[in-house]
Design a protein around this motif. Sequence first.
Motif, PDB file in Angstrom:
ATOM      1  N   VAL A   3     -18.717 121.943 -18.049  1.00 38.45           N
ATOM      2  CA  VAL A   3     -18.462 121.978 -16.609  1.00 38.45           C
ATOM      3  C   VAL A   3     -19.739 121.550 -15.909  1.00 38.45           C
ATOM      4  O   VAL A   3     -20.805 122.137 -16.115  1.00 38.45           O
ATOM      5  N   GLU A   4     -19.637 120.503 -15.107  1.00 40.31           N
ATOM      6  CA  GLU A   4     -20.784 119.970 -14.370  1.00 40.31           C
ATOM      7  C   GLU A   4     -20.404 119.762 -12.918  1.00 40.31           C
ATOM      8  O   GLU A   4     -19.266 119.430 -12.612  1.00 40.31           O
ATOM      9  N   ARG A   5     -21.356 119.962 -12.029  1.00 39.14           N
ATOM     10  CA  ARG A   5     -21.118 119.694 -10.609  1.00 39.14           C
ATOM     11  C   ARG A   5     -21.022 118.196 -10.346  1.00 39.14           C
ATOM     12  O   ARG A   5     -20.286 117.755  -9.494  1.00 39.14           O
ATOM     13  N   LYS A   6     -21.822 117.432 -11.061  1.00 34.33           N
ATOM     14  CA  LYS A   6     -21.888 115.993 -10.829  1.00 34.33           C
ATOM     15  C   LYS A   6     -21.059 115.256 -11.875  1.00 34.33           C
ATOM     16  O   LYS A   6     -20.939 115.704 -13.005  1.00 34.33           O
ATOM     17  N   PRO A   7     -20.491 114.103 -11.511  1.00 41.08           N
ATOM     18  CA  PRO A   7     -19.646 113.376 -12.452  1.00 41.08           C
ATOM     19  C   PRO A   7     -20.410 112.699 -13.586  1.00 41.08           C
ATOM     20  O   PRO A   7     -19.836 112.349 -14.599  1.00 41.08           O
ATOM     21  N   GLU A   8     -21.718 112.535 -13.443  1.00 43.19           N
ATOM     22  CA  GLU A   8     -22.503 111.889 -14.493  1.00 43.19           C
ATOM     23  C   GLU A   8     -22.709 112.859 -15.658  1.00 43.19           C
ATOM     24  O   GLU A   8     -22.676 114.067 -15.488  1.00 43.19           O
ATOM     25  N   ALA A   9     -22.947 112.291 -16.826  1.00 46.72           N
ATOM     26  CA  ALA A   9     -23.244 113.128 -17.994  1.00 46.72           C
ATOM     27  C   ALA A   9     -24.544 113.890 -17.760  1.00 46.72           C
ATOM     28  O   ALA A   9     -25.398 113.446 -16.994  1.00 46.72           O
ATOM     29  N   PRO A  10     -24.718 115.031 -18.396  1.00 45.09           N
ATOM     30  CA  PRO A  10     -25.969 115.772 -18.249  1.00 45.09           C
ATOM     31  C   PRO A  10     -27.160 114.904 -18.654  1.00 45.09           C
ATOM     32  O   PRO A  10     -27.084 114.158 -19.619  1.00 45.09           O
ATOM     33  N   TYR A  11     -28.227 115.013 -17.917  1.00 46.16           N
ATOM     34  CA  TYR A  11     -29.417 114.208 -18.177  1.00 46.16           C
ATOM     35  C   TYR A  11     -30.605 115.106 -18.463  1.00 46.16           C
ATOM     36  O   TYR A  11     -30.561 116.313 -18.240  1.00 46.16           O
ATOM     37  N   ASP A  12     -31.651 114.522 -18.959  1.00 46.29           N
ATOM     38  CA  ASP A  12     -32.867 115.246 -19.331  1.00 46.29           C
ATOM     39  C   ASP A  12     -33.613 115.661 -18.067  1.00 46.29           C
ATOM     40  O   ASP A  12     -34.362 114.894 -17.487  1.00 46.29           O
ATOM     41  N   ARG A  13     -33.392 116.887 -17.628  1.00 45.40           N
ATOM     42  CA  ARG A  13     -33.991 117.356 -16.377  1.00 45.40           C
ATOM     43  C   ARG A  13     -35.507 117.533 -16.483  1.00 45.40           C
ATOM     44  O   ARG A  13     -36.205 117.456 -15.497  1.00 45.40           O
ATOM     45  N   THR A  14     -36.004 117.784 -17.685  1.00 48.00           N
ATOM     46  CA  THR A  14     -37.452 117.903 -17.858  1.00 48.00           C
ATOM     47  C   THR A  14     -38.126 116.577 -17.533  1.00 48.00           C
ATOM     48  O   THR A  14     -39.105 116.538 -16.788  1.00 48.00           O
ATOM     49  N   ALA A  15     -37.596 115.500 -18.079  1.00 43.93           N
ATOM     50  CA  ALA A  15     -38.162 114.176 -17.788  1.00 43.93           C
ATOM     51  C   ALA A  15     -38.035 113.866 -16.313  1.00 43.93           C
ATOM     52  O   ALA A  15     -38.961 113.336 -15.693  1.00 43.93           O
ATOM     53  N   LEU A  16     -36.899 114.216 -15.731  1.00 43.96           N
ATOM     54  CA  LEU A  16     -36.664 113.921 -14.328  1.00 43.96           C
ATOM     55  C   LEU A  16     -37.618 114.693 -13.419  1.00 43.96           C
ATOM     56  O   LEU A  16     -38.101 114.165 -12.425  1.00 43.96           O
ATOM     57  N   SER A  17     -37.928 115.930 -13.772  1.00 41.89           N
ATOM     58  CA  SER A  17     -38.778 116.745 -12.903  1.00 41.89           C
ATOM     59  C   SER A  17     -40.273 116.595 -13.173  1.00 41.89           C
ATOM     60  O   SER A  17     -41.085 116.915 -12.316  1.00 41.89           O
ATOM     61  N   LYS A  18     -40.651 116.110 -14.364  1.00 45.59           N
ATOM     62  CA  LYS A  18     -42.074 116.016 -14.693  1.00 45.59           C
ATOM     63  C   LYS A  18     -42.580 114.586 -14.814  1.00 45.59           C
ATOM     64  O   LYS A  18     -43.598 114.230 -14.237  1.00 45.59           O
ATOM     65  N   PHE A  19     -41.891 113.761 -15.580  1.00 40.22           N
ATOM     66  CA  PHE A  19     -42.407 112.432 -15.887  1.00 40.22           C
ATOM     67  C   PHE A  19     -42.129 111.404 -14.793  1.00 40.22           C
ATOM     68  O   PHE A  19     -42.944 110.529 -14.548  1.00 40.22           O
ATOM     69  N   VAL A  20     -40.985 111.517 -14.138  1.00 42.95           N
ATOM     70  CA  VAL A  20     -40.672 110.560 -13.066  1.00 42.95           C
ATOM     71  C   VAL A  20     -41.610 110.749 -11.880  1.00 42.95           C
ATOM     72  O   VAL A  20     -42.223 109.782 -11.423  1.00 42.95           O
ATOM     73  N   PRO A  21     -41.797 111.973 -11.377  1.00 43.28           N
ATOM     74  CA  PRO A  21     -42.705 112.137 -10.230  1.00 43.28           C
ATOM     75  C   PRO A  21     -44.165 111.754 -10.538  1.00 43.28           C
ATOM     76  O   PRO A  21     -44.881 111.296  -9.657  1.00 43.28           O
ATOM     77  N   SER A  22     -44.568 111.928 -11.792  1.00 48.09           N
ATOM     78  CA  SER A  22     -45.957 111.598 -12.147  1.00 48.09           C
ATOM     79  C   SER A  22     -46.156 110.109 -12.376  1.00 48.09           C
ATOM     80  O   SER A  22     -47.284 109.654 -12.558  1.00 48.09           O
ATOM     81  N   GLY A  23     -45.047 109.342 -12.414  1.00 48.66           N
ATOM     82  CA  GLY A  23     -45.150 107.905 -12.621  1.00 48.66           C
ATOM     83  C   GLY A  23     -45.185 107.496 -14.086  1.00 48.66           C
ATOM     84  O   GLY A  23     -45.337 106.324 -14.406  1.00 48.66           O
ATOM     85  N   LYS A  24     -45.038 108.462 -14.996  1.00 46.77           N
ATOM     86  CA  LYS A  24     -45.069 108.155 -16.428  1.00 46.77           C
ATOM     87  C   LYS A  24     -43.738 107.594 -16.929  1.00 46.77           C
ATOM     88  O   LYS A  24     -43.671 107.060 -18.026  1.00 46.77           O
TER      89      LYS A  24
END
Length: 56
Positions: A3-24
Amino acid sequence: MLVERKPEAPYDRTALSKFVPSGKMDIKDVSHMLKEDILQYVDRVQGEVSRLDTRE
């Protein structure tokens, strides 16, 4: 069942919250937690869980 709120498949939230904002990592490179070959066997429901009864 998944069960997900969003229609997309679950994604790697760690990468999204740490690596994307840092530019890595670019946001388009964030991977899904489940590969498509696995998702075909999972019943997916878009919605929100309001209660969970583990005895049922």
